[in-house]
Design a protein around this motif. Structure first.
Motif, PDB file in Angstrom:
ATOM      1  N   ALA A 197       0.861  -1.178   0.000  1.00 44.61           N
ATOM      2  CA  ALA A 197       0.000   0.000   0.000  1.00 44.61           C
ATOM      3  C   ALA A 197       0.898   1.228   0.000  1.00 44.61           C
ATOM      4  N   GLY A 198       0.605   2.162  -0.868  1.00 43.30           N
ATOM      5  CA  GLY A 198       1.407   3.375  -0.970  1.00 43.30           C
ATOM      6  C   GLY A 198       0.547   4.620  -0.891  1.00 43.30           C
ATOM      7  N   TRP A 199       1.111   5.671  -0.323  1.00 42.36           N
ATOM      8  CA  TRP A 199       0.429   6.959  -0.191  1.00 42.36           C
ATOM      9  C   TRP A 199       1.356   8.067  -0.650  1.00 42.36           C
ATOM     10  N   ARG A 200       0.795   9.043  -1.358  1.00 41.71           N
ATOM     11  CA  ARG A 200       1.559  10.225  -1.770  1.00 41.71           C
ATOM     12  C   ARG A 200       1.158  11.417  -0.925  1.00 41.71           C
ATOM     13  N   GLU A 201       2.112  12.300  -0.732  1.00 41.42           N
ATOM     14  CA  GLU A 201       1.865  13.532   0.014  1.00 41.42           C
ATOM     15  C   GLU A 201       0.900  14.426  -0.762  1.00 41.42           C
ATOM     16  N   LEU A 202       0.012  15.088  -0.037  1.00 37.61           N
ATOM     17  CA  LEU A 202      -0.953  15.985  -0.668  1.00 37.61           C
ATOM     18  C   LEU A 202      -0.517  17.443  -0.509  1.00 37.61           C
ATOM     19  N   ASP A 203      -0.955  18.282  -1.454  1.00 35.44           N
ATOM     20  CA  ASP A 203      -0.669  19.713  -1.339  1.00 35.44           C
ATOM     21  C   ASP A 203      -1.742  20.369  -0.469  1.00 35.44           C
ATOM     22  N   ALA A 204      -1.690  21.679  -0.334  1.00 32.36           N
ATOM     23  CA  ALA A 204      -2.621  22.406   0.532  1.00 32.36           C
ATOM     24  C   ALA A 204      -4.075  22.285   0.065  1.00 32.36           C
ATOM     25  N   ASP A 205      -4.284  22.004  -1.223  1.00 31.53           N
ATOM     26  CA  ASP A 205      -5.635  21.849  -1.768  1.00 31.53           C
ATOM     27  C   ASP A 205      -6.150  20.419  -1.655  1.00 31.53           C
ATOM     28  N   GLY A 206      -5.352  19.513  -1.080  1.00 35.55           N
ATOM     29  CA  GLY A 206      -5.770  18.123  -0.931  1.00 35.55           C
ATOM     30  C   GLY A 206      -5.547  17.270  -2.161  1.00 35.55           C
ATOM     31  N   LYS A 207      -4.755  17.777  -3.106  1.00 37.88           N
ATOM     32  CA  LYS A 207      -4.448  17.026  -4.332  1.00 37.88           C
ATOM     33  C   LYS A 207      -3.037  16.463  -4.244  1.00 37.88           C
ATOM     34  N   ALA A 208      -2.805  15.344  -4.922  1.00 38.59           N
ATOM     35  CA  ALA A 208      -1.479  14.729  -4.915  1.00 38.59           C
ATOM     36  C   ALA A 208      -0.468  15.666  -5.566  1.00 38.59           C
ATOM     37  N   LYS A 209       0.664  15.849  -4.891  1.00 40.75           N
ATOM     38  CA  LYS A 209       1.723  16.691  -5.448  1.00 40.75           C
ATOM     39  C   LYS A 209       2.302  16.015  -6.684  1.00 40.75           C
ATOM     40  N   LYS A 210       2.658  16.811  -7.674  1.00 40.84           N
ATOM     41  CA  LYS A 210       3.205  16.289  -8.928  1.00 40.84           C
ATOM     42  C   LYS A 210       4.695  15.991  -8.825  1.00 40.84           C
ATOM     43  N   SER A 211       5.418  16.771  -8.033  1.00 37.83           N
ATOM     44  CA  SER A 211       6.864  16.537  -7.914  1.00 37.83           C
ATOM     45  C   SER A 211       7.326  16.887  -6.503  1.00 37.83           C
ATOM     46  N   GLY A 212       8.421  16.276  -6.100  1.00 39.36           N
ATOM     47  CA  GLY A 212       8.994  16.544  -4.799  1.00 39.36           C
ATOM     48  C   GLY A 212       8.135  16.063  -3.633  1.00 39.36           C
ATOM     49  N   ALA A 213       7.215  15.154  -3.899  1.00 39.94           N
ATOM     50  CA  ALA A 213       6.307  14.681  -2.851  1.00 39.94           C
ATOM     51  C   ALA A 213       6.867  13.467  -2.131  1.00 39.94           C
ATOM     52  N   ALA A 214       6.540  13.378  -0.858  1.00 39.11           N
ATOM     53  CA  ALA A 214       6.900  12.190  -0.086  1.00 39.11           C
ATOM     54  C   ALA A 214       5.993  11.043  -0.511  1.00 39.11           C
ATOM     55  N   PHE A 215       6.539   9.845  -0.512  1.00 42.21           N
ATOM     56  CA  PHE A 215       5.767   8.647  -0.838  1.00 42.21           C
ATOM     57  C   PHE A 215       6.072   7.612   0.230  1.00 42.21           C
ATOM     58  N   LYS A 216       5.036   7.082   0.851  1.00 43.16           N
ATOM     59  CA  LYS A 216       5.188   6.084   1.900  1.00 43.16           C
ATOM     60  C   LYS A 216       4.689   4.751   1.356  1.00 43.16           C
TER      61      LYS A 216
END
Length: 50
Positions: free
Chosen positions: A15-34
């Motif tokens: 299971a993987g999760w991407r970091e969200l931006d302030a608007d609650g959308k997945a960041k396109k670049s430079g995002a943390a991924f767990k």
């Protein structure tokens, strides 16, 4: 974290999760991924983080 994805096989689940931006959308670049791994061996083992 949000924007989850799940991958599965015969004896495991990832299971993987991407970091969200302030608007609650997945960041396109430079995002943390767990990524979390679970393995089945007659029971689910404790999750491991990759």
């Amino acid at each position: 974290m949000g924007a989850s994805s799940v991958w599965q096989g015969n004896n495991f689940v990832l299971a993987g999760w991407r970091e969200l931006d302030a608007d609650g959308k997945a960041k396109k670049s430079g995002a943390a991924f767990k990524l979390q791994a679970h393995r089945w061996d007659g029971r689910w083992d404790k999750p491991g983080y990759l």
